[in-house]
Design an enzyme around this catalytic site. Structure first.
Site, mmCIF file in Angstrom:
data_model
loop_
_atom_site.group_PDB
_atom_site.id
_atom_site.type_symbol
_atom_site.label_atom_id
_atom_site.label_comp_id
_atom_site.label_asym_id
_atom_site.label_seq_id
_atom_site.Cartn_x
_atom_site.Cartn_y
_atom_site.Cartn_z
ATOM 1 N N ASP A 124 -1.852 2.327 -7.230
ATOM 2 C CA ASP A 124 -2.031 1.932 -5.835
ATOM 3 C C ASP A 124 -0.721 1.293 -5.374
ATOM 4 O OD1 ASP A 124 -3.386 1.278 -3.360
ATOM 5 O OD2 ASP A 124 -3.395 -0.791 -4.036
ATOM 6 N N SER A 125 -0.600 1.108 -4.075
ATOM 7 C CA SER A 125 0.589 0.449 -3.539
ATOM 8 C C SER A 125 0.671 -1.024 -3.974
ATOM 9 C CB SER A 125 0.565 0.526 -2.015
ATOM 10 O OG SER A 125 -0.646 -0.018 -1.536
ATOM 11 N N TYR A 179 2.315 0.510 1.824
ATOM 12 C CA TYR A 179 2.656 1.916 2.062
ATOM 13 C C TYR A 179 2.198 2.343 3.459
ATOM 14 C CZ TYR A 179 3.563 2.951 -2.953
ATOM 15 O OH TYR A 179 4.062 3.013 -4.230
ATOM 16 N N GLY A 180 1.184 1.659 3.957
ATOM 17 C CA GLY A 180 0.514 2.074 5.198
ATOM 18 C C GLY A 180 1.390 2.076 6.433
ATOM 19 N N CYS A 219 -4.882 4.657 -3.844
ATOM 20 C CA CYS A 219 -4.402 4.285 -2.516
ATOM 21 C C CYS A 219 -4.767 5.361 -1.486
ATOM 22 C CB CYS A 219 -2.887 4.130 -2.602
ATOM 23 S SG CYS A 219 -2.100 3.735 -1.060
ATOM 24 N N ASN A 220 -5.432 4.966 -0.419
ATOM 25 C CA ASN A 220 -5.808 5.934 0.624
ATOM 26 C C ASN A 220 -4.581 6.520 1.307
ATOM 27 O OD1 ASN A 220 -8.945 5.840 1.504
ATOM 28 N ND2 ASN A 220 -8.305 3.968 0.491
ATOM 29 N N THR A 221 -3.550 5.683 1.482
ATOM 30 C CA THR A 221 -2.343 6.163 2.160
ATOM 31 C C THR A 221 -1.657 7.233 1.303
ATOM 32 O OG1 THR A 221 -2.139 3.969 3.163
ATOM 33 C CG2 THR A 221 -0.201 5.387 3.228
ATOM 34 N N GLU A 225 -4.868 -9.818 2.114
ATOM 35 C CA GLU A 225 -3.873 -10.303 1.146
ATOM 36 C C GLU A 225 -3.660 -11.808 1.271
ATOM 37 O OE1 GLU A 225 -0.557 -7.727 0.458
ATOM 38 O OE2 GLU A 225 -2.097 -6.514 -0.538
ATOM 39 N N CYS A 239 -9.503 2.447 3.154
ATOM 40 C CA CYS A 239 -8.386 1.616 2.686
ATOM 41 C C CYS A 239 -8.913 0.742 1.554
ATOM 42 C CB CYS A 239 -7.860 0.736 3.821
ATOM 43 S SG CYS A 239 -6.551 -0.370 3.303
ATOM 44 N N THR A 240 -8.063 0.608 0.530
ATOM 45 C CA THR A 240 -8.458 -0.156 -0.660
ATOM 46 C C THR A 240 -8.879 -1.594 -0.349
ATOM 47 O OG1 THR A 240 -6.103 -0.647 -0.863
ATOM 48 C CG2 THR A 240 -7.008 1.071 -2.303
ATOM 49 N N HIS A 241 -8.308 -2.166 0.713
ATOM 50 C CA HIS A 241 -8.536 -3.585 0.980
ATOM 51 C C HIS A 241 -9.841 -3.879 1.733
ATOM 52 C CE1 HIS A 241 -4.419 -3.731 -0.203
ATOM 53 N NE2 HIS A 241 -4.275 -5.012 0.078
HETATM 54 N N1 DGL Z 1 -3.504 0.726 -0.604
HETATM 55 C C1 DGL Z 1 -3.326 0.993 0.802
HETATM 56 C C2 DGL Z 1 -4.388 1.993 1.263
HETATM 57 O O1 DGL Z 1 -5.449 2.129 0.666
HETATM 58 C C3 DGL Z 1 -3.393 -0.263 1.634
HETATM 59 C C4 DGL Z 1 -2.204 -1.176 1.465
HETATM 60 C C5 DGL Z 1 -0.903 -0.540 1.905
HETATM 61 O O2 DGL Z 1 -0.669 -0.362 3.126
HETATM 62 O O3 DGL Z 1 -0.123 -0.211 1.031
HETATM 63 O O4 DGL Z 1 -4.176 2.670 2.243
#
Ligand code: DGL
Length: 267
Positions: free
Chosen positions: A11-12, A43-44, A74-76, A153, A185-187
């Site tokens: 993941d990012s 990453y987003g 990571c979704n991105t 975060e 999104c993971t968060h």
């Molecule tokens: N892990 C990213 C996602 O799921 C979220 C955090 C990021 O922007 O890197 O899209």
């Protein structure tokens, strides 16, 4: 044929630990190698080229551990780099989009589905395309919520300010009369209760982490690669920046203490 080789997950940053948590629950015998690119998160907000470059490097790093399968948590990265990764590496790879989309389509009754994610994920249009190509009648309402990641975060999970910001982003979606919302999104699972409070009881929230764990189980079964279950599973965590913060904040995402974290300088 069974395999005790680990599953690789990246993941990012620390958000992908929500996926690790579900995989541990669903597949308690599996060992895991996790890489969180904490030096380069988020990453987003980045371009496709950059996300592709980082995702290739992260995957290459995980392959050094002879992992049997890779999860792009990571979704991105899943939105912008999954196809490239699948073309580049021979190893089985899954992202988080398809499992979440399938689950949403199973749940929706009125065929009005919302998607929320980072700017890069939403503007890629990948979720929208995946939903409508599985079911052409479905109406998709997608919104990027760039402030959600920093709120999580910062640990502001149940604060007034979080509720106000979540309300501001999601109010237009409430008006769209969706009955299903994908947390792309993971968060976002960490502010699920705030999101649920604003969307109301008529909207089901799809947190793809659980669906991903199910997909990983299916893929391992299909390939006959499930762990033997004779040895205790090992969990190893790698980060590209300071492990201390990852350890402290990451335990909220994972729901348990994180030990065995190493910093890597070059992936
Ligand atoms: N892990 C990213 C996602 O799921 C979220 C955090 C990021 O922007 O890197 O899209």
């Amino acid at each position: 044929m069974k395999s005790d080789r680990p599953i690789g997950i990246f993941d990012s940053g620390l958000g992908g630990l929500t996926v690790v948590k579900e995989i541990i629950k669903t597949l308690p015998d599996e060992s895991i190698i996790y890489f969180g690119d904490t030096a380069r998160v988020p990453y987003g907000t980045k371009s496709k080229k950059t996300i592709e470059k980082f995702s290739l490097q992260n995957t290459r790093f995980l392959t050094k551990f002879k992992v049997k399968l890779i999860v792009v948590a990571c979704n991105t990265s899943s939105s912008l780099a999954l196809n490239l990764l699948k073309r580049t590496f021979k190893i089985p790879i899954t992202g988080v989009i398809e499992p979440g989309v399938k689950q949403a389509l199973l749940k929706t009754k009125n065929e009005r589905v919302g998607v929320i994610g980072t700017r890069a994920t939403i503007s890629s249009g990948v979720y929208q395309k995946a939903l409508t190509s599985c079911k052409s009648k479905v109406k998709v309402f997608a919104i990027s919520c760039p402030l959600f990641v920093p709120l999580v975060e910062e640990g502001l999970l149940n604060k007034k300010i979080t509720k106000a910001i979540v309300y501001d982003y999601l109010e237009p979606l409430v008006k769209k009369k969706i009955d299903t919302l994908i947390l792309a999104c993971t968060h976002y699972p960490l502010i699920k209760s705030v999101i649920a409070g604003i969307m109301g009881p008529g909207v089901q929230l799809i947190d793809s982490a659980g669906a991903v764990a199910g997909k990983v189980r299916c893929m391992l079964d299909e390939k006959g690669l499930r762990a033997e279950g004779r040895n205790r599973p090992r969990y190893q965590f790698f980060v590209s920046d300071e492990p201390r913060i990852f350890s402290k904040e990451g335990s909220k995402f994972l729901g348990r203490k994180i030990i065995n974290i190493k910093r890597v300088n070059n992936v």
